[in-house]
Design a protein around this motif. Sequence first.
Motif, PDB file in Angstrom:
ATOM      1  N   ALA A 282       1.165  -1.053   0.108  1.00  0.00           N
ATOM      2  CA  ALA A 282      -0.078   0.158   0.050  1.00  0.00           C
ATOM      3  C   ALA A 282       0.867   1.117   0.552  1.00  0.00           C
ATOM      4  O   ALA A 282       0.526   1.947  -1.101  1.00  0.00           O
ATOM      5  N   ARG A 283       1.705   0.837   0.724  1.00  0.00           N
ATOM      6  CA  ARG A 283       2.554   2.647   0.849  1.00  0.00           C
ATOM      7  C   ARG A 283       3.423   2.720  -0.939  1.00  0.00           C
ATOM      8  O   ARG A 283       3.500   3.135  -1.259  1.00  0.00           O
ATOM      9  N   ALA A 284       3.673   1.711  -1.070  1.00  0.00           N
ATOM     10  CA  ALA A 284       5.259   1.938  -1.831  1.00  0.00           C
ATOM     11  C   ALA A 284       4.174   1.979  -3.337  1.00  0.00           C
ATOM     12  O   ALA A 284       4.404   2.783  -4.306  1.00  0.00           O
ATOM     13  N   ILE A 285       2.628   1.359  -3.077  1.00  0.00           N
ATOM     14  CA  ILE A 285       2.232   1.962  -4.681  1.00  0.00           C
ATOM     15  C   ILE A 285       1.492   3.225  -4.318  1.00  0.00           C
ATOM     16  O   ILE A 285       1.718   3.589  -5.429  1.00  0.00           O
ATOM     17  N   ALA A 286       1.246   4.235  -3.349  1.00  0.00           N
ATOM     18  CA  ALA A 286       0.761   5.263  -2.790  1.00  0.00           C
ATOM     19  C   ALA A 286       2.137   6.644  -3.270  1.00  0.00           C
ATOM     20  O   ALA A 286       2.296   7.163  -3.913  1.00  0.00           O
ATOM     21  N   GLU A 287       3.584   5.875  -3.198  1.00  0.00           N
ATOM     22  CA  GLU A 287       4.259   6.808  -3.694  1.00  0.00           C
ATOM     23  C   GLU A 287       4.388   6.429  -5.008  1.00  0.00           C
ATOM     24  O   GLU A 287       5.056   7.555  -5.566  1.00  0.00           O
ATOM     25  N   HIS A 288       4.557   5.553  -5.522  1.00  0.00           N
ATOM     26  CA  HIS A 288       5.130   5.665  -7.161  1.00  0.00           C
ATOM     27  C   HIS A 288       3.757   6.589  -7.703  1.00  0.00           C
ATOM     28  O   HIS A 288       3.656   6.840  -8.798  1.00  0.00           O
ATOM     29  N   LEU A 289       2.102   6.588  -7.675  1.00  0.00           N
ATOM     30  CA  LEU A 289       1.196   7.104  -7.998  1.00  0.00           C
ATOM     31  C   LEU A 289       1.219   8.199  -7.758  1.00  0.00           C
ATOM     32  O   LEU A 289       1.073   9.195  -8.455  1.00  0.00           O
ATOM     33  N   LEU A 290       1.726   9.044  -6.985  1.00  0.00           N
ATOM     34  CA  LEU A 290       2.016  10.668  -6.040  1.00  0.00           C
ATOM     35  C   LEU A 290       2.869  11.041  -7.076  1.00  0.00           C
ATOM     36  O   LEU A 290       3.072  12.110  -7.149  1.00  0.00           O
ATOM     37  N   ALA A 291       4.405  10.158  -7.819  1.00  0.00           N
ATOM     38  CA  ALA A 291       5.012  10.862  -8.305  1.00  0.00           C
ATOM     39  C   ALA A 291       4.489  10.614 -10.016  1.00  0.00           C
ATOM     40  O   ALA A 291       5.804  10.694 -10.493  1.00  0.00           O
ATOM     41  N   ALA A 292       3.664   9.811 -10.142  1.00  0.00           N
ATOM     42  CA  ALA A 292       3.765   9.305 -11.434  1.00  0.00           C
ATOM     43  C   ALA A 292       3.191  11.287 -11.793  1.00  0.00           C
ATOM     44  O   ALA A 292       1.998  11.557 -11.530  1.00  0.00           O
ATOM     45  N   PRO A 293       3.303  12.064 -12.975  1.00  0.00           N
ATOM     46  CA  PRO A 293       3.060  12.651 -13.065  1.00  0.00           C
ATOM     47  C   PRO A 293       1.516  13.296 -13.701  1.00  0.00           C
ATOM     48  O   PRO A 293       0.739  14.313 -13.879  1.00  0.00           O
ATOM     49  N   GLU A 294       1.085  11.987 -14.466  1.00  0.00           N
ATOM     50  CA  GLU A 294      -0.253  12.223 -14.698  1.00  0.00           C
ATOM     51  C   GLU A 294      -1.419  12.410 -13.243  1.00  0.00           C
ATOM     52  O   GLU A 294      -2.391  12.651 -13.400  1.00  0.00           O
ATOM     53  N   VAL A 295      -0.762  11.920 -12.128  1.00  0.00           N
ATOM     54  CA  VAL A 295      -1.326  11.706 -10.426  1.00  0.00           C
ATOM     55  C   VAL A 295      -1.460  13.249 -10.342  1.00  0.00           C
ATOM     56  O   VAL A 295      -1.978  13.977  -9.540  1.00  0.00           O
ATOM     57  N   ARG A 296       0.191  13.898 -10.558  1.00  0.00           N
ATOM     58  CA  ARG A 296       0.183  15.228  -9.946  1.00  0.00           C
ATOM     59  C   ARG A 296       0.153  16.681 -10.464  1.00  0.00           C
ATOM     60  O   ARG A 296      -1.114  17.012  -9.670  1.00  0.00           O
ATOM     61  N   ARG A 297      -0.437  16.124 -12.070  1.00  0.00           N
ATOM     62  CA  ARG A 297      -1.069  17.323 -12.494  1.00  0.00           C
ATOM     63  C   ARG A 297      -2.688  17.373 -12.258  1.00  0.00           C
ATOM     64  O   ARG A 297      -3.315  18.266 -13.010  1.00  0.00           O
TER      65      ARG A 297
END
Length: 195
Positions: free
Chosen positions: A32-47
């Motif tokens: 859960a923690r790792a997936i959250a970190e990866h998604l929060l770093a993804a440009p599509e989610v950041r934007r």
Amino acid sequence: MARIQPPAKVAVRDQLLTDRRRRPLVEVVAAARAIAEHLLAAPEVRRAATVAAYVSLDGEPGTGPLLEALRAAGKRVILPVLLPDGDLDWAPYDGPDGLVPASRGLLEPAGPRLGPDAVATADAVLVPGLAVDTSGVRLGRGGGSYDRALGRVPVGTFTCVLLYEGEVGVPVPVEPHDRRVGWAATPAGVVRLAS
């Protein structure tokens, strides 16, 4: 009326659910923690201004850390509300205290409903699944709720299934109603699919 599932799809689903039940809790929490970190770093989610997500069920990659991090980042988060016909309505996520128990063991937001088409307003759509093949065909739990919701999402929107490692690239039997996703997020990272 319940849909009749092809035997091959039922067999794959049963095996994946069995594998998930055997997964140690410590691994589920770390995922859960790792997936959250990866998604929060993804440009599509950041934007993204609005993210459609969900509250994970037992055994699924956990979404709690992700939901809280999205809120902390100032994102508008909308969550599904299961309708009696199996379709999904949507409501704003206002934190864990705003979730109420619903049918099938789900937790849903207690706030005002936005309508089934609200998912089309999301800049990023995160969905559950049990597996995905390399072309983006997602295997869900068999109700068709997310296939209907994905059918409302504009082409080009970031659509991502959250999975454990080993659940990406699994051959998934395809039915005409199945909707593809463009990405998969696992504890190892976010990968683009060939859809």
